[in-house]
Design a protein around this motif. Sequence first.
Motif, short mmCIF file in Angstrom:
data_model
loop_
_atom_site.label_atom_id
_atom_site.label_comp_id
_atom_site.label_asym_id
_atom_site.label_seq_id
_atom_site.Cartn_x
_atom_site.Cartn_y
_atom_site.Cartn_z
N SER A 533 0.83 -1.22 0.00
CA SER A 533 0.00 0.00 0.00
C SER A 533 0.86 1.26 0.00
CB SER A 533 -0.92 0.01 1.23
OG SER A 533 -1.84 -1.04 1.16
N SER A 540 0.76 7.22 -6.35
CA SER A 540 -0.39 8.13 -6.48
C SER A 540 0.06 9.59 -6.34
CB SER A 540 -1.42 7.79 -5.41
OG SER A 540 -2.42 8.76 -5.35
N ARG A 556 -5.23 4.83 -5.97
CA ARG A 556 -6.01 4.98 -4.74
C ARG A 556 -7.09 3.90 -4.61
NH1 ARG A 556 -6.32 11.64 -4.22
NH2 ARG A 556 -4.08 11.87 -3.78
N ARG A 557 -7.61 3.45 -5.78
CA ARG A 557 -8.58 2.36 -5.76
C ARG A 557 -7.91 1.08 -5.25
NH1 ARG A 557 -10.01 2.07 -10.96
NH2 ARG A 557 -11.62 3.68 -10.74
N VAL A 559 -5.38 0.87 -3.19
CA VAL A 559 -5.18 1.01 -1.74
C VAL A 559 -6.47 0.75 -1.00
CG1 VAL A 559 -4.56 2.60 0.12
CG2 VAL A 559 -3.25 2.61 -2.02
N LYS A 560 -7.58 1.31 -1.53
CA LYS A 560 -8.87 1.14 -0.87
C LYS A 560 -9.31 -0.31 -0.88
CE LYS A 560 -13.51 3.14 -0.81
NZ LYS A 560 -14.44 4.09 -1.48
N GLU A 561 -9.07 -1.01 -2.02
CA GLU A 561 -9.44 -2.43 -2.13
C GLU A 561 -8.66 -3.29 -1.15
OE1 GLU A 561 -8.80 -3.34 -6.19
OE2 GLU A 561 -10.65 -2.38 -6.90
N LYS A 562 -7.42 -2.92 -0.91
CA LYS A 562 -6.60 -3.70 0.03
C LYS A 562 -7.11 -3.56 1.45
CE LYS A 562 -2.13 -3.65 -0.11
NZ LYS A 562 -1.90 -5.10 -0.02
N GLY A 563 -7.67 -2.39 1.77
CA GLY A 563 -8.26 -2.19 3.09
C GLY A 563 -7.26 -2.13 4.22
N ASP A 564 -5.99 -1.86 3.90
CA ASP A 564 -4.97 -1.77 4.96
C ASP A 564 -5.22 -0.54 5.82
OD1 ASP A 564 -3.80 -4.00 3.98
OD2 ASP A 564 -2.19 -2.97 2.91
N LYS A 565 -5.02 -0.73 7.11
CA LYS A 565 -5.14 0.40 8.03
C LYS A 565 -3.78 0.71 8.62
CE LYS A 565 -9.97 -0.11 9.38
NZ LYS A 565 -10.90 -0.27 10.53
#
Length: 618
Positions: A533, A540, A556-557, A559-565
């Motif tokens: 990520s 990006s 960015r999509r 990163v969002k799909e990976k859902g890493d926090k």
Amino acid sequence: MFLNLLRSSSNLTQISQIHAQIIVNGIALHTHFLSKLIELRLVDYARAFFNQIPSPTDYSWNSMIRLYTLNGFPQTSISLYSEMLKNDYKSSHFTYPSLFKACSICSSVQLGEQIHTHVVKFGFQYDLFVNNSLIDMYCKCSCIGSAQHVLDEMPETDEVSWNSIISGYVSLGEVEKARVLFEQVPVRRNVVCWTSLINGYGRKGNLDEMFRLFLQMLVSGDDDAEPNSTTMVCLLSACSSPSDSKLGLWVSVFIDVNRIPVTTILGTALMDMNSRCGDLDNARRLFDRMSGKNLVSWNAMISGYVQTARFEEAIRLFDLMQTRSVKPNEITMVNVLSACSGLGALELGKKVHIYLARNGLDLNVIVAAALVDMYTKCGRVNDACLVFVKTPNKDVALYNAMILGLAHHGRGSDSLAVFAGMERNGTHPNDITFIGVLSGCNHSGLVEEGRYKFWDMVKKYGLSPKIEHYSCMVDLLGRAGYLDEAFGLIQNMEISPDSLIWSSLLSSCRIHRNIELADKIAEVILSIQNPNSGSCILLSNIYASVGRWKDVIRMRRLVKEKGDKKPPGVSWIELDGSIHKFVVEDIHHLQSKEIYEIHKFLTDQLKAEGYVSKFAFT
């Protein structure tokens, strides 16, 4: 009457009174009185009394030899044996086990061999008791061949003989040879024999074979082969990583179900296993329930906190340790200094340094390295240098601590100077040394020196570069604008590059606005099944800086799909000897209201001065 008084006496005052009465009344209780002194381990008193005996018996000589050996005076034990022979007293089969143990303590196989010739000369070469102690001595002095020869020549062996030789092979790492002997044991295999071999497989990291052997032990039917607390300690010691946690839990349940006595050593092993497998909370529960905690127990728990970066708990436990009047040792202090390093707790670190000096604890190279690490991480480089300079007999760990400390403070030239001194001193550098050297070159922009040292590491010292060395070189070359060279280095790596290396090169592409190379790196990163990520966010930002908004959306999509926090940022400060912890958006700090008010005040002041935040590459 005197004999009964002597038997019931338990301290020096009583012994002295009885001794006075024996002299006054002229009673001959030489052997009994000497035995009591030995029982109470009054070494100097026993020797003074022994010297006054007109004609000591062989029992008296042997007792004194044994006393010196058991109380940590092996050389005196051997000297007394020489004195015994010079005075024409005859040795017996009770003489030699203590002497061979003394040789083991001294690690002097030469003395052991000389006494071995006396065994043959005086006709004790066939004595089982003497031969068993001889095997043990040769094993502990790493002369396994001599130990095997003694065993082969013995007309009679017992469990002790085979336990000693199998333990000897295991201690030298020759587990398969130990296994062959184990299968050939002509006497019953007791718990000591089984446990020795189980420990051998555990130390080799062969957990599958270790547990197979343990299960075989359970169904063997051998007399006296029930697993004990020592067996459990060996099993637990082998479960040293989170991947072994299920095995460790199984052993814990086995201990409870079979009601194996939890000694202090076993309790510490259970606690240590839980710590190393990442279950610090359970380790602490075990620690709190332990009765008779010793220094090893305290050190294991503090070390567990330090190794999992729970530095505040480590320091609180150290404080509790002091209130319980448990005296720390060098291992304790190294762990506490590591906790101070992690928190940047300079004042506490300085108190530890003062404690070391005032309490006579050994300032060895391990403690010195911990002090250097603490001072550099707390920003006191000059204090670290002072500790480094004053420490004699520097080893590679101490040199590494100083080189890394200087490197992290951007003093690359100084770190290179320390490395040069290390080479002059004849200390062989290791891979950690070169991480420090290359980091120093990186932080100081010393490109040519970095290239030379990287080459030196491989060609001069024969070390294979690890991912950390490549990461330093890629960052050094990239920051200096040698992007193609850095990319070529990655392509020629002998190991697969990780996400940190690609992120490092992407950061250099951002600095030097090299979009073409960033596109090449993007192809590599996106071909990976699970792209990092952080690398996607960097890409990006790079694309945003040149207005490539479709690529920005694509990254960015992802990163969002990976859902890493991202874990929340944490920082510490030390104020008046207390550690204050700050977490992003934290509202639990006792002074959080005042903190946010000051933060808003400073932000408003910055804006009033014309400061504008830049978010282009965050």
